[in-house]
Design a protein around this motif. Structure first.
Motif, short mmCIF file in Angstrom:
data_model
loop_
_atom_site.label_atom_id
_atom_site.label_comp_id
_atom_site.label_asym_id
_atom_site.label_seq_id
_atom_site.Cartn_x
_atom_site.Cartn_y
_atom_site.Cartn_z
N LYS A 69 69.37 25.75 38.52
CA LYS A 69 69.92 26.70 37.58
C LYS A 69 69.96 28.08 38.21
CE LYS A 69 69.68 28.07 32.76
NZ LYS A 69 68.98 27.91 31.46
N MET A 70 71.14 28.71 38.19
CA MET A 70 71.35 29.97 38.88
C MET A 70 70.58 31.10 38.20
SD MET A 70 74.89 31.73 40.07
CE MET A 70 75.60 31.37 38.48
N ARG A 71 70.03 31.98 39.07
CA ARG A 71 69.32 33.17 38.57
C ARG A 71 70.16 34.43 38.80
NH1 ARG A 71 68.03 37.31 37.16
NH2 ARG A 71 65.98 38.25 36.91
N GLU A 72 70.65 34.65 40.03
CA GLU A 72 71.42 35.87 40.30
C GLU A 72 72.25 35.71 41.57
OE1 GLU A 72 68.89 39.19 41.02
OE2 GLU A 72 67.94 38.29 42.78
N ILE A 73 73.26 36.58 41.67
CA ILE A 73 74.08 36.71 42.88
C ILE A 73 74.16 38.20 43.21
CG2 ILE A 73 76.31 36.29 43.96
CD1 ILE A 73 76.79 34.12 41.87
N VAL A 74 73.88 38.57 44.45
CA VAL A 74 73.91 39.98 44.88
C VAL A 74 74.69 40.09 46.18
CG1 VAL A 74 72.58 42.04 45.43
CG2 VAL A 74 71.68 40.39 43.78
N TRP A 75 75.66 41.00 46.20
CA TRP A 75 76.41 41.30 47.42
C TRP A 75 75.91 42.62 48.01
CZ3 TRP A 75 80.24 38.72 50.11
CH2 TRP A 75 80.78 37.58 49.51
N TYR A 76 75.74 42.63 49.35
CA TYR A 76 75.29 43.83 50.06
C TYR A 76 76.29 44.19 51.16
CZ TYR A 76 70.65 43.10 47.98
OH TYR A 76 69.61 42.93 47.12
#
Length: 457
Positions: A51-58
């Motif tokens: 189950k997905m928690r987060e997606i972050v682009w840097y």
């Protein structure tokens, strides 16, 4: 009851751990080079059964030391995140996160990272993380191109070989462009030269700008020996093609010379040898400034009115970019004098407004007064404009010569200064012609005659 072997037990434990932690892999689709102003979409693909928690682009800068967050997706505060299947089905599901850059700039160039987190199956207090990265290569087409002449303005030399250098400056491109020269529309085959050492201020190959011995200047003593057979004739070996070779200045210390009025032999080369150098330097905005130089021994007879072009090829350009110049000697300078009706005490300006033709490279201007020195006492003045401060009546009728020259040729033009009387300035003891007034002259002669008579008596 038989005991279980260690190997199946390890496999079982690994399988149970896998079920607890979940499965996650992340990859970013590679990108081809893009051009400034294009729209770019960064795509992050990840596969998971958790189950997905987060997606972050840097966006990564300063060599990886700084990471700037450009996009965040938090599943805890979002109701429209991916429609994930029931995780208890244990199926691997593929997801994609995209970030769109509508108009990329040079500053957008660099690496990007996509970080994905899913919940640990054993406890929601732990998050399993994985990441991928991609490099965004932003190209920029050159914004300007120009062709200049090195070491100008320079004089014309009829009896000495001169090396001439064209400099092509290309700015605003990324990466560095491919630069080459053409003459009269045909590509020039040039001998490449190494790049100058770091810190060199000039782009011109000065180490190759030598002067050839001019065999039209022969000492009279040596010429006489050759004619009378009393010694070896002066050596007149043909100079090498291409740039003038460096030799000992045999005639430098002998002021008396016989000078031929024809162009020397070095002018009559069949075809010059060109030398090419290409350098580039980074600019603070991320672009590159490229400079290419083309050097050869100038031949005024065949190089005058020759068309040279600098052309640029770049992956961000659909067709080559070019700039052209025509080597032309100055002809027919146009002289303007202000004021048009000069009076005694005025400041007169004599200016070269232009020529009958387009001149390249920039000419050198020299002003002289025919038969005398300039008003300030100097023999000549350099520059397009000659300024005569508070002209006296004695300059009426004086002639001035302007010599305009560049390495391809020289031309002279003359103008005469007419000075009118100024009613606002009282006349001195002498009139404008430099003669004494009539009554003053009569008194002087009378006094002189009386003095002589008294001495005789």
């Amino acid at each position: 009851m038989r005991a279980m072997s260690p190997l199946p037990l390890c496999l079982l434990l690994w399988h149970l751990r896998h079920l607890a932690l979940g499965y996650l892999t992340v990859s970013i689709e590679p990108l081809p080079p893009v051009v400034v102003g294009d729209a770019v979409t960064l795509k992050c693909n990840f596969k998971t059964d958790g189950k997905m928690r987060e997606i972050v682009w840097y966006r990564v800068t300063d060599g990886g030391t700084i990471k700037q967050k450009i996009f965040t997706f938090d599943a805890m505060f979002s109701t429209n995140f991916s429609q994930m299947e029931n995780y208890r089905k244990r199926e691997d599901l593929v997801y994609q996160s995209t970030v769109r850059l509508p108009e990329v700039r040079i500053s957008d160039n660099g690496p990007y990272e996509c970080h994905v987190g899913i919940y640990d199956r054993a406890t929601r207090e732990k998050v399993v993380l994985a990441s991928g990265n991609v490099f965004l290569n932003v190209m920029a087409p050159p914004t300007s191109i120009s062709v200049l002449a090195a070491d100008t303005p320079a004089p014309f030399s009829r009896y000495q070989a001169q090396n001439f250098t064209l400099v092509c400056v290309v700015s605003g491109g990324k990466p560095a462009p491919l630069v080459y020269f053409k003459r009269d529309g045909e590509p020039i085959e040039a001998t490449p030269l190494p790049e100058p050492p770091a810190g060199t201020s000039s782009w011109a190959p000065r180490n190759l700008l030598h002067r050839d011995l001019d065999d039209t200047k022969v000492p009279k003593s040596l010429a006489a020996d050759g004619e009378l057979g009393m010694g070896n004739p002066f050596p007149t070996a043909d100079p090498p093609r291409g740039l003038a070779a460096e030799r000992d200045a045999v005639t430098e210390n002998i002021p008396e010379t016989v000078v031929s009025r024809e162009f020397p032999r070095w002018v009559h080369m069949a075809e010059p040898i060109y030398y090419f150098r290409h350098t580039h330097a980074p600019v603070s905005d991320g672009t590159v400034e490229a400079r290419a130089t083309l050097t050869w021994t100038l031949n005024p007879q065949i190089d005058n009115e020759a068309l040279f072009s600098c052309e640029v090829k770049h992956p961000a350009l659909s067709m080559p970019m070019q700039s052209e110049v025509t080597l032309v000697a100055p002809k027919g300078p146009k002289i303007m004098m202000t004021p048009t009706r000069a009076r005694v005490g005025d400041t007169v300006r004599i200016l070269v407004q232009g020529f009958q033709n387009e001149v390249f490279p920039e000419p050198l201007f020299t002003w002289t007064r025919v038969g005398s020195r300039l008003l300030d006492g100097s023999a000549e003045h350099d520059g397009k404009e000659l300024v005569l401060e508070r002209v006296p009546a004695e300059l009426n009728g004086s002639m001035y010569r302007c010599t305009a020259q560049n390495p391809l040729g020289s031309t002279d033009t003359h103008t005469r200064l007419i000075v009118f009387e100024n009613p606002n300035i009282p006349r001195g003891p002498e009139d404008s012609n430099g003669s004494l007034p009539g009554h003053c002259g009569f008194r002087f002669v009378l006094a002189l005659t009386l003095t002589v008579i008294l001495e005789l008596t």
